[in-house]
Scaffold this motif. Structure first.
Motif, mmCIF file in Angstrom:
data_model
loop_
_atom_site.group_PDB
_atom_site.id
_atom_site.type_symbol
_atom_site.label_atom_id
_atom_site.label_comp_id
_atom_site.label_asym_id
_atom_site.label_seq_id
_atom_site.Cartn_x
_atom_site.Cartn_y
_atom_site.Cartn_z
ATOM 1 N N VAL A 375 0.843 -1.194 0.000
ATOM 2 C CA VAL A 375 0.000 0.000 0.000
ATOM 3 C C VAL A 375 0.878 1.244 0.000
ATOM 4 N N GLY A 376 0.586 2.149 -0.933
ATOM 5 C CA GLY A 376 1.351 3.384 -1.046
ATOM 6 C C GLY A 376 0.712 4.519 -0.266
ATOM 7 N N LEU A 377 0.751 5.701 -0.823
ATOM 8 C CA LEU A 377 0.245 6.884 -0.141
ATOM 9 C C LEU A 377 -1.005 7.457 -0.798
ATOM 10 N N GLU A 378 -1.634 6.674 -1.675
ATOM 11 C CA GLU A 378 -2.873 7.133 -2.284
ATOM 12 C C GLU A 378 -4.016 7.101 -1.261
ATOM 13 N N SER A 379 -5.149 7.675 -1.635
ATOM 14 C CA SER A 379 -6.345 7.638 -0.799
ATOM 15 C C SER A 379 -6.807 6.199 -0.595
#
Length: 396
Positions: A375-379
């Motif tokens: 999981v990255g930093l997107e919503s």
């Protein structure tokens, strides 16, 4: 000096000392100047009291080493060009022909490959143990064992082992072989990153990381580290590091130094998002198991809850055995925000399918296909919607 070419190289100006800014200075060098012959003969890079050659350190790399050692709760750090080179450096520093290394069956795959090919060619044997069973490790220890690798949690499948119990088994073996070369324990702490737990408080001798992941955070730097508290272990690592000619570029060190101040914030944000998505994924049709240390039914959850305070950005989903791999691959292809790619802890979410039968020597308890998500930093809302549309296509 009348000639321009000489004056440009030997210009007398020196900027005033005392400059300070938020970002540490970036020092690039192969050659390092000495003020006199005595300094050339006496400066020692090994204790960071002087500079001798760019390969052995500059103010930039020394600063990064000290900060990584602080994050990990250690005293000494060396930097290497990648996480895998950190693994191989430790192997080469502590293993000799006739020795044996024990590796968790769920450990990082390229490290296992190095043992199976290069170490084997040098007369060093290896065996795998069940990281979730300290007694299995105790049974595998032999008079030839000199190094035990640990990983928390396991690569891809994210089982969280009881590190203190595993270390205790090794310490018992060391007590029984007093006077011989001791067995050294080393933890791949890339997932914990010095944020989720302190590796040395759990008893290990050495902690290594792929700084490529959380310390970098930008998916644009390859680097690794090896951290110790013990001076003699550090010296073994450091001298092997020197003889192998390992070094990191100043600009790469600069990027990691730039991103360290936000690491704890990024870790917390990605941890929170990964937990939310992992919990949601458990309830989706076609998914029979979600692996994430913070989930109560994930292997090693109780140990994670005891020893750690955070859980990084990874989770894996096991699909129903009735779903063929071709459809799981199509599911991955249909994701829009989760991109296909290796590594993790960067700003962009990633996914990758794995064939567990090909990367485990021991029986894997599930027969369905597995996909690991980073999981990255997107919503979180947008990531969940992306997973939902791809799962819908999978069911259709």
């Amino acid at each position: 000096m009348k000639d321009l070419s000489t004056r440009l190289i030997h210009h007398p100006y020196k900027p005033p000392e005392g400059f300070e800014a938020v970002a540490p200075g970036v020092h690039k060098a192969s050659t390092v100047f000495f003020p006199n012959v005595q300094a050339l003969r006496t400066y020692d890079w090994k204790d960071k009291s002087g500079y001798t050659y760019g390969l052995h350190g500059t103010p930039t790399t020394f600063t990064l080493e000290e900060r990584i050692a602080t994050i990990e709760g250690g005293k000494h750090c060396v930097l290497v060009p990648s996480g895998l080179s950190a693994v191989t450096l430790v192997d080469m520093a502590f293993l000799r022909s006739g020795d044996e290394v024990l590796i968790p069956d769920n450990a990082y795959g390229p490290g296992k490959s190095f043992a199976a090919v290069e170490l084997a060619a040098w007369g060093i044997t290896h065996r795998y143990f069940d990281a979730m069973d300290p007694d299995d490790l105790a049974r595998q220890l032999s008079p030839a064992t000199r190094l035990v690798w640990l990983e928390a949690p396991g690569s891809i499948t994210l089982e969280f082992p009881d590190i203190p119990a595993l270390v205790a088994r090794v310490q018992q073996a060391n007590q029984a072989r007093a006077g011989q070369r001791p067995i050294v324990t080393v933890l791949d702490n890339t997932w914990g990153a010095g944020v989720a737990f302190n590796a040395f408080d759990l008893g290990v001798d050495i902690s290594m990381q792929a700084l490529t992941k959380y310390p970098s955070g930008g998916a644009d730097v390859l680097m690794g580290s090896v951290v110790t508290r013990d001076e003699s272990l550090h010296r073994q690592v450091l001298l092997t590091h020197m003889r192998l000619g390992l070094a990191v570029a100043a600009n790469d060190a600069e990027l990691v130094l730039r991103n360290l101040p936000t690491m704890a914030l990024r870790y917390e944000a990605q941890d929170t998002a990964a937990r939310e998505l992992a919990q949601w994924m458990q309830a989706q049709p076609g998914v029979v198991k979600v692996l994430h240390p913070a989930l109560p039914d994930s292997p090693g959850h109780a140990t994670w809850k005891r020893d750690a305070t955070a859980a990084a950005c990874l989770f894996s989903a096991v699909f129903d055995p009735s779903i063929p791999q071709s459809r799981i691959d199509a599911f991955c292809d249909s994701l829009k925000l989760f991109r296909l790619g290796w590594s993790w802890a960067g700003p962009i979410s990633l996914c990758a399918p794995y064939d567990m039968a090909s990367i485990r020597t021991r029986a894997w308890p599930h027969t369905g296909g597995l996909v690991r998500f980073a999981v990255g930093l997107e919503s979180v809302h947008d990531l969940r919607a992306d997973l939902a549309q791809a799962l819908g296509a999978l069911q259709a």
